[in-house]
Design a protein around this motif. Structure first.
Motif, PDB file in Angstrom:
ATOM      1  N   ALA A   5      22.527 -13.395  35.133  1.00 53.29           N
ATOM      2  CA  ALA A   5      21.969 -12.079  34.818  1.00 53.29           C
ATOM      3  C   ALA A   5      21.935 -11.241  36.084  1.00 53.29           C
ATOM      4  CB  ALA A   5      20.566 -12.195  34.228  1.00 53.29           C
ATOM      5  N   ALA A   6      22.130  -9.947  35.899  1.00 55.27           N
ATOM      6  CA  ALA A   6      21.933  -8.976  36.972  1.00 55.27           C
ATOM      7  C   ALA A   6      20.856  -8.015  36.505  1.00 55.27           C
ATOM      8  CB  ALA A   6      23.224  -8.222  37.268  1.00 55.27           C
ATOM      9  N   VAL A   7      19.873  -7.788  37.348  1.00 52.64           N
ATOM     10  CA  VAL A   7      18.770  -6.877  37.042  1.00 52.64           C
ATOM     11  C   VAL A   7      18.912  -5.652  37.936  1.00 52.64           C
ATOM     12  CG1 VAL A   7      16.281  -6.581  36.974  1.00 52.64           C
ATOM     13  CG2 VAL A   7      17.280  -8.821  36.440  1.00 52.64           C
ATOM     14  N   CYS A   8      18.986  -4.474  37.325  1.00 57.07           N
ATOM     15  CA  CYS A   8      19.175  -3.240  38.078  1.00 57.07           C
ATOM     16  C   CYS A   8      18.256  -2.148  37.536  1.00 57.07           C
ATOM     17  CB  CYS A   8      20.620  -2.749  37.963  1.00 57.07           C
ATOM     18  SG  CYS A   8      21.870  -3.864  38.647  1.00 57.07           S
ATOM     19  N   PRO A   9      17.884  -1.179  38.374  1.00 55.20           N
ATOM     20  CA  PRO A   9      17.165  -0.010  37.863  1.00 55.20           C
ATOM     21  C   PRO A   9      18.143   0.904  37.130  1.00 55.20           C
ATOM     22  CG  PRO A   9      17.618   0.264  40.185  1.00 55.20           C
ATOM     23  CD  PRO A   9      18.107  -1.114  39.821  1.00 55.20           C
ATOM     24  N   CYS A  10      17.617   1.891  36.420  1.00 55.52           N
ATOM     25  CA  CYS A  10      18.540   2.745  35.662  1.00 55.52           C
ATOM     26  C   CYS A  10      18.213   4.228  35.760  1.00 55.52           C
ATOM     27  CB  CYS A  10      18.596   2.305  34.207  1.00 55.52           C
ATOM     28  SG  CYS A  10      17.003   2.321  33.339  1.00 55.52           S
ATOM     29  N   PRO A  11      17.843   4.745  36.933  1.00 51.10           N
ATOM     30  CA  PRO A  11      17.660   6.190  37.027  1.00 51.10           C
ATOM     31  C   PRO A  11      19.016   6.889  37.006  1.00 51.10           C
ATOM     32  CG  PRO A  11      17.505   5.224  39.205  1.00 51.10           C
ATOM     33  CD  PRO A  11      17.623   4.076  38.240  1.00 51.10           C
ATOM     34  N   PRO A  12      19.171   7.956  36.255  1.00 50.68           N
ATOM     35  CA  PRO A  12      20.440   8.686  36.313  1.00 50.68           C
ATOM     36  C   PRO A  12      20.818   9.130  37.725  1.00 50.68           C
ATOM     37  CG  PRO A  12      19.189   9.366  34.396  1.00 50.68           C
ATOM     38  CD  PRO A  12      18.282   8.475  35.199  1.00 50.68           C
ATOM     39  N   LEU A  13      19.824   9.196  38.624  1.00 50.82           N
ATOM     40  CA  LEU A  13      20.111   9.555  40.022  1.00 50.82           C
ATOM     41  C   LEU A  13      21.068   8.577  40.694  1.00 50.82           C
ATOM     42  CD1 LEU A  13      16.600  10.664  41.324  1.00 50.82           C
ATOM     43  CD2 LEU A  13      18.602  12.121  41.035  1.00 50.82           C
ATOM     44  N   LEU A  14      21.272   7.393  40.126  1.00 53.50           N
ATOM     45  CA  LEU A  14      22.259   6.485  40.704  1.00 53.50           C
ATOM     46  C   LEU A  14      23.659   7.076  40.640  1.00 53.50           C
ATOM     47  CD1 LEU A  14      21.282   2.878  39.522  1.00 53.50           C
ATOM     48  CD2 LEU A  14      21.040   3.885  41.796  1.00 53.50           C
ATOM     49  N   VAL A  15      23.902   7.940  39.670  1.00 56.13           N
ATOM     50  CA  VAL A  15      25.208   8.592  39.542  1.00 56.13           C
ATOM     51  C   VAL A  15      25.263   9.725  40.572  1.00 56.13           C
ATOM     52  CG1 VAL A  15      26.738   9.851  37.979  1.00 56.13           C
ATOM     53  CG2 VAL A  15      25.243   8.039  37.090  1.00 56.13           C
ATOM     54  N   GLU A  17      26.947  12.363  41.094  1.00 53.98           N
ATOM     55  CA  GLU A  17      27.033  13.744  40.611  1.00 53.98           C
ATOM     56  C   GLU A  17      25.674  14.241  40.135  1.00 53.98           C
ATOM     57  OE1 GLU A  17      31.120  11.913  39.972  1.00 53.98           O
ATOM     58  OE2 GLU A  17      29.020  11.283  39.893  1.00 53.98           O
ATOM     59  N   VAL A  18      24.851  13.351  39.597  1.00 58.35           N
ATOM     60  CA  VAL A  18      23.495  13.732  39.170  1.00 58.35           C
ATOM     61  C   VAL A  18      22.596  13.910  40.386  1.00 58.35           C
ATOM     62  CG1 VAL A  18      21.463  13.019  37.867  1.00 58.35           C
ATOM     63  CG2 VAL A  18      23.738  12.558  36.946  1.00 58.35           C
ATOM     64  N   ALA A  19      22.709  12.981  41.339  1.00 58.23           N
ATOM     65  CA  ALA A  19      21.850  13.025  42.532  1.00 58.23           C
ATOM     66  C   ALA A  19      22.189  14.180  43.451  1.00 58.23           C
ATOM     67  CB  ALA A  19      21.958  11.706  43.298  1.00 58.23           C
ATOM     68  N   ALA A  20      23.448  14.626  43.423  1.00 61.23           N
ATOM     69  CA  ALA A  20      23.909  15.729  44.270  1.00 61.23           C
ATOM     70  C   ALA A  20      23.581  15.459  45.739  1.00 61.23           C
ATOM     71  CB  ALA A  20      23.319  17.054  43.795  1.00 61.23           C
ATOM     72  N   GLY A  21      22.789  16.314  46.374  1.00 59.10           N
ATOM     73  CA  GLY A  21      22.511  16.171  47.794  1.00 59.10           C
ATOM     74  C   GLY A  21      21.740  14.923  48.156  1.00 59.10           C
ATOM     75  N   GLY A  72      23.023  15.873  29.809  1.00 61.94           N
ATOM     76  CA  GLY A  72      21.635  16.296  29.752  1.00 61.94           C
ATOM     77  C   GLY A  72      20.987  16.419  31.125  1.00 61.94           C
ATOM     78  N   PHE A  73      21.664  15.914  32.148  1.00 63.45           N
ATOM     79  CA  PHE A  73      21.152  15.999  33.522  1.00 63.45           C
ATOM     80  C   PHE A  73      21.952  16.999  34.344  1.00 63.45           C
ATOM     81  CE2 PHE A  73      19.981  11.902  31.814  1.00 63.45           C
ATOM     82  CZ  PHE A  73      18.632  11.821  32.131  1.00 63.45           C
ATOM     83  N   GLY A  74      22.729  17.823  33.644  1.00 65.04           N
ATOM     84  CA  GLY A  74      23.393  18.937  34.307  1.00 65.04           C
ATOM     85  C   GLY A  74      24.780  18.666  34.840  1.00 65.04           C
ATOM     86  N   VAL A  75      25.368  17.502  34.535  1.00 60.39           N
ATOM     87  CA  VAL A  75      26.716  17.205  35.019  1.00 60.39           C
ATOM     88  C   VAL A  75      27.561  16.672  33.868  1.00 60.39           C
ATOM     89  CG1 VAL A  75      25.952  16.744  37.376  1.00 60.39           C
ATOM     90  CG2 VAL A  75      26.120  14.867  35.744  1.00 60.39           C
ATOM     91  N   ASP A  76      28.829  16.985  33.882  1.00 61.45           N
ATOM     92  CA  ASP A  76      29.725  16.534  32.817  1.00 61.45           C
ATOM     93  C   ASP A  76      30.393  15.226  33.228  1.00 61.45           C
ATOM     94  OD1 ASP A  76      31.091  16.466  30.448  1.00 61.45           O
ATOM     95  OD2 ASP A  76      32.695  17.801  31.132  1.00 61.45           O
TER      96      ASP A  76
END
Length: 239
Positions: A5-15, A17-21, A72-76
């Motif tokens: 098993a791998a356990v990871c967090p799931c905030p969209p900020l991991l992407v 493009e969502v996190a931006a700066g 929904g987080f502002g990025v396509d």
């Protein structure tokens, strides 16, 4: 049977493009997630199930090929859960955000094996979560889980849930349990307190606890911190 098993967090900020700066600040979390998924792949499972938080009171199965994204987080940015010969057949099943993050992590890792998803609602009691986990691993198929979820969102004054003094001890207990592959401790997490602390990982972690019963896996902690006041834990479970 559960082999890893791998356990990871799931905030969209991991992407990124969502996190931006802020993207560079979360690179250590992304790297830890990549390591955890790499360790999972090294176990050579025949089947991978992505388990993550979902809206609603129950659970929902998402077949391979189910689409998702971060519009929904502002990025396509669009993702798909694994590969599927007829992706149109599952076009109406949109991945919840946690499973979409999982799909993104798998794409980033180059995962090409069979995969499907399970979304679990926050209202599911521990015993139901455990039963779902046991069902996932009850056969002879070598199964691995990618388990997604955040710890408390109340670690600092600027956190999404503001500061709650109970958050740090709760997250520390979660980190110890996930790092040690302690299913008993995960199964005992306080559902009410987890909800008050805005913990999205409680139900997915308790699915993992049920899936791991009798598997004798060893835990490896890979990351634990609270950027932006939200607890993130990354860990690997393996034989």
């Amino acid at each position: 049977m559960l082999v890893a098993a791998a356990v990871c967090p799931c905030p969209p900020l991991l992407v990124p493009e969502v996190a931006a700066g802020a993207a560079p600040e979360l690179e250590p979390v992304r790297a830890a997630c990549a390591d955890a998924i790499g360790a999972l792949a090294a176990a050579r499972p025949d089947r991978l199930v992505v388990v993550g938080p979902a809206e609603g009171a129950g659970s929902e199965v998402y077949p391979e090929g189910a689409p998702g994204g971060f519009q929904g987080f502002g990025v396509d940015v669009r993702v798909r859960l694994g590969q599927h010969k007829d992706a149109g057949a599952v076009a109406d099943l949109r991945l919840p955000y946690g499973l979409a993050v999982g799909a993104w992590l798998l794409e980033r890792a180059g995962w090409t094996g069979p995969v499907d998803g399970l979304g679990v609602g926050d209202a599911l009691p521990p015993e139901t979560c455990a039963a779902l986990g046991r069902d996932l691993t009850s056969g002879a198929v070598r199964t691995a889980l990618l388990v997604l979820g955040d710890a408390s969102a109340c670690r600092t004054l600027k956190a999404p849930g503001y500061l709650d003094e109970r958050a740090a001890p709760f997250d520390a207990a979660v980190g110890r349990a996930l790092g040690a592959a302690d299913g008993t401790a995960l199964a005992a997490l306080d559902t009410g307190l987890a909800r008050e602390l805005q913990v999205s990982g409680r139900a997915p972690w308790q699915v993992l606890a049920g899936a791991a019963e009798g598997a004798a896996l060893t835990g490896t902690p890979r990351y634990e911190d609270a950027p932006y006041g939200v607890g993130y834990v990354v860990a690997s479970w393996a034989a």
